[in-house]
Design a protein around this motif. Structure first.
Motif, PDB file in Angstrom:
ATOM      1  N   ALA A  30       0.811  -1.212   0.000  1.00 64.52           N
ATOM      2  CA  ALA A  30       0.000   0.000   0.000  1.00 64.52           C
ATOM      3  C   ALA A  30       0.852   1.272   0.000  1.00 64.52           C
ATOM      4  CB  ALA A  30      -0.912  -0.001   1.231  1.00 64.52           C
ATOM      5  N   VAL A  31       2.020   1.213   0.598  1.00 61.90           N
ATOM      6  CA  VAL A  31       2.877   2.396   0.684  1.00 61.90           C
ATOM      7  C   VAL A  31       3.513   2.692  -0.671  1.00 61.90           C
ATOM      8  CG1 VAL A  31       4.781   3.440   1.965  1.00 61.90           C
ATOM      9  CG2 VAL A  31       3.356   1.714   3.062  1.00 61.90           C
ATOM     10  N   GLN A  33       2.355   1.757  -3.848  1.00 66.07           N
ATOM     11  CA  GLN A  33       1.545   1.671  -5.069  1.00 66.07           C
ATOM     12  C   GLN A  33       1.645   2.915  -5.952  1.00 66.07           C
ATOM     13  OE1 GLN A  33      -2.162   0.326  -3.082  1.00 66.07           O
ATOM     14  NE2 GLN A  33      -2.251  -1.242  -4.637  1.00 66.07           N
ATOM     15  N   SER A  34       1.431   4.063  -5.362  1.00 69.40           N
ATOM     16  CA  SER A  34       1.381   5.276  -6.170  1.00 69.40           C
ATOM     17  C   SER A  34       2.764   5.606  -6.755  1.00 69.40           C
ATOM     18  CB  SER A  34       0.862   6.421  -5.310  1.00 69.40           C
ATOM     19  OG  SER A  34       0.937   7.623  -6.002  1.00 69.40           O
ATOM     20  N   ALA A  37       3.678   3.173  -9.572  1.00 69.59           N
ATOM     21  CA  ALA A  37       2.961   3.501 -10.808  1.00 69.59           C
ATOM     22  C   ALA A  37       3.616   4.694 -11.499  1.00 69.59           C
ATOM     23  CB  ALA A  37       1.494   3.807 -10.497  1.00 69.59           C
ATOM     24  N   ASN A  38       3.997   5.693 -10.739  1.00 68.02           N
ATOM     25  CA  ASN A  38       4.623   6.868 -11.343  1.00 68.02           C
ATOM     26  C   ASN A  38       6.013   6.568 -11.888  1.00 68.02           C
ATOM     27  OD1 ASN A  38       2.640   8.841 -11.330  1.00 68.02           O
ATOM     28  ND2 ASN A  38       2.972   9.314  -9.164  1.00 68.02           N
ATOM     29  N   MET A  49      -2.594  -2.130 -11.239  1.00 69.56           N
ATOM     30  CA  MET A  49      -2.267  -2.280  -9.826  1.00 69.56           C
ATOM     31  C   MET A  49      -3.320  -3.013  -9.006  1.00 69.56           C
ATOM     32  SD  MET A  49       0.580  -0.340  -9.966  1.00 69.56           S
ATOM     33  CE  MET A  49       1.069   0.021  -8.281  1.00 69.56           C
ATOM     34  N   THR A  72       3.217  -4.992   3.333  1.00 65.69           N
ATOM     35  CA  THR A  72       1.817  -4.868   3.804  1.00 65.69           C
ATOM     36  C   THR A  72       0.964  -6.036   3.313  1.00 65.69           C
ATOM     37  OG1 THR A  72       1.002  -3.453   1.978  1.00 65.69           O
ATOM     38  CG2 THR A  72       1.944  -2.327   3.880  1.00 65.69           C
ATOM     39  N   LEU A  73       1.406  -7.246   3.688  1.00 66.98           N
ATOM     40  CA  LEU A  73       0.794  -8.491   3.178  1.00 66.98           C
ATOM     41  C   LEU A  73      -0.499  -8.803   3.932  1.00 66.98           C
ATOM     42  CD1 LEU A  73       1.327 -10.869   1.217  1.00 66.98           C
ATOM     43  CD2 LEU A  73       2.480 -12.026   3.102  1.00 66.98           C
ATOM     44  N   ASP A  74      -1.585  -8.222   3.498  1.00 67.56           N
ATOM     45  CA  ASP A  74      -2.870  -8.468   4.144  1.00 67.56           C
ATOM     46  C   ASP A  74      -3.582  -9.653   3.491  1.00 67.56           C
ATOM     47  OD1 ASP A  74      -3.712  -7.415   1.738  1.00 67.56           O
ATOM     48  OD2 ASP A  74      -4.173  -5.456   2.585  1.00 67.56           O
ATOM     49  N   VAL A 178      13.875   7.795   0.949  1.00 65.87           N
ATOM     50  CA  VAL A 178      12.551   7.916   0.316  1.00 65.87           C
ATOM     51  C   VAL A 178      11.907   6.545   0.366  1.00 65.87           C
ATOM     52  CG1 VAL A 178      11.304   8.388  -1.826  1.00 65.87           C
ATOM     53  CG2 VAL A 178      13.308   9.757  -1.222  1.00 65.87           C
ATOM     54  N   THR A 179      10.648   6.495   0.799  1.00 66.67           N
ATOM     55  CA  THR A 179       9.993   5.194   0.915  1.00 66.67           C
ATOM     56  C   THR A 179       9.744   4.580  -0.455  1.00 66.67           C
ATOM     57  OG1 THR A 179       8.257   4.015   2.109  1.00 66.67           O
ATOM     58  CG2 THR A 179       7.562   5.971   0.901  1.00 66.67           C
TER      59      THR A 179
END
Lengths: 258, 258, 258
Positions: A30-31, A33-34, A37-38, A49, A72-74, A178-179
């Motif tokens: 989740a951290v 994804q964005s 993609a960019n 995604m 973030t393995l939900d 940077v994450t």
């Protein structure tokens, strides 16, 4: 010569990637994804995604490569990942597995070992993660059984398989502030696997291109905040001249070990 | 004197934080995850962000502090939060609770009241959220029972406990035009709680450092877009001189009220 | 004259929006959440983003408009969306439906068709998505039954309903190299629907304002990385003079077709 990495070869593959605009399906955390993609869009690829188990087989089998990242393995991700992996495998798509933080979670470690049985193309991991996955084994030997090649990231990156490795020296410490830079780097490797058939070379291209863009960005940035836009711009603007000027291959080993 | 806030003390704690690189486990909302991780990394801390109920106890108990933010409170988060809170409590880790939008959702409000029974270290809330949690009670009195200290955010921030409060005046209105700045500010408080044992002082340090970085960034930014990279750069570059120049403590009250 | 779009009318609506600060509840995909929230804040609106089925009715019915975006359509979103849509419908709030990638997923396509029965105010879709939703039908005819107006995005955007359309020419190709620009554009339309009662005009305002800001940003940006902060700044700074200078209405058709 066809099995070795050169800046010309990277530039050609980058051109091919930009013309082909491969779609990379990413089941990532989740951290990340964005940003992932960019990064793919800036590079010239197209991200998809979704992580919904009901939809992911179609997205993965029609993509040009698949990225599986275990951050973030939900429950949704845990259900979707094996479905996507098998769909991509059946469609003969290249698959990158990034077992984030398996050294911090026994559940993830077991899950990642099971996924390796499904023969992903590439495992991207750091030394701590490799040590958790294969306690007291040499990383390249351990992976030989699964058939996956390895991109082991660190201050120096080592990419390859048993008997054939590249040590790569590009990168910048500010990237670690940077994450999701590591996670996005895995997506860049997946994008090169979609256009370059030799997976060792493709992985090395992905590592080098991402890290060269990181170097360019770090030279322009005042800190980790301004690094992000500069990194995406650098990926977008990267050309053969810049790659040739900056590519840092520390060692390229073709022979068998021992 | 050891119980009062000064710019020197903030600068020392920031230095200690950068040396210790505490890991802050964040169960935070989907909108804030990436920005919060980047804020922590820019500051010098390390984020971990998983919300999976199966994994979160291990991540929380081994972290140096825990942030619980109730935004986008879905089923996974609702399951994970009490597990993480208890694991951190048992491991004696500081815990920040940010009951986002409890004034808009009765479910969240009840959930937040239950979490307060578990004795988090710090409650970060605005006036509307406090009014929803404790109708018709004075905020510091209401919290005294739970043992939590309070960081009540607003145009002016008030940090403390019954009988001991700091009113802090740093910040900039443009911060409110960027999503998740409040949420990320809670993570910065958690990071200071990991290195400063007096929780009132730690919370005030977190508020001040984040808001000073926001002021620096707002002076450089053309709008909320350029504020984000500038804010992360400012957190990364922040030093004692800048803190000393900008720190705005409106009032520091050590005596008992009434 | 009241039914036609002019730059003055856009500037007035933007002023009204900034004064009213409407809250837009967004059930949007995981990749778009943070950027969409920042776009709304930069514009002058207020985002709320929860997707929890238990909470979403209250958030949607008290919001000034609702955005439903079908990207990353997981189980939580699939449960929440009909609840939110009906709550907004009962409260007579404008509703934007963005059926992302219905052309890639049969499940989504069926789901989107069911949602159209609930009479959202506006459908935002590209040509491929419209072709998947209504095979072999003319888009505006197909939508006439549902009562929704259409914003069909592409190199040129077409906004309207059967017999009344606007063709809009603002925008920049670099916007397509940033993830979630289309999704965020849908949120901007929702924000204008909250302040302008003619939904065709409101949708055209949203399209034009977002694309004009995109043009301004693209002129300043070196690539897709620097485009993001510049786009948010441009939305924040946008004024009537800039709108007047840049607004590109290719055609405004008031009469009935055929």
């Amino acid at each position: 010569m066809t099995s070795s990495l050169t800046s010309d070869r990277i530039a050609e593959a980058l051109g091919a990637l930009r013309r082909a605009t491969p779609r990379i399906h990413c089941i990532t955390n989740a951290v990340a994804q964005s940003f992932t993609a960019n990064v793919l869009l800036a590079l010239g690829a197209v991200p998809s995604m979704t992580i919904a188990p009901e939809e992911v087989a179609g997205f993965a089998s029609s993509a040009d490569a698949l990225l599986i990242n275990l951050g973030t393995l939900d429950e949704t991700r845990r259900l979707a990942i094996p479905i996507a992996l098998r769909a991509a495998q059946e469609a003969k798509r290249p698959i990158v597995l990034d077992p984030v933080f398996v050294n911090r979670s026994e559940i993830r470690c077991t899950f990642a070992r099971d996924l390796l049985q499904e023969r992903p193309t590439l495992l991207r991991a750091n030394r701590d993660e490799m040590a958790a996955l294969f306690p007291s084994r040499e990383p390249f030997d351990a992976l030989a059984e699964s058939g996956a090649i390895l991109a082991m990231t660190g201050a120096e990156d080592v990419v390859g398989e048993r008997g054939r490795t590249l040590r790569l020296g590009n990168g910048h410490p500010l990237l670690a502030r940077v994450t999701a830079t590591g996670c996005a780097g895995g997506a860049v490797m997946a994008a090169f696997l979609a256009v370059e058939t030799d997976p060792v070379i493709a992985a090395a291209m992905g590592v080098s291109v991402f890290n060269i863009a990181g170097e360019i960005a770090a030279e322009q940035a005042a800190g980790p905040g301004s690094l992000v836009p500069a990194l995406l711009d650098a990926l977008y603007l990267l050309d053969g001249q810049e790659i040739s000027k900056r590519l840092n291959i520390i060692e390229q080993r073709e022979g068998r070990h021992a």
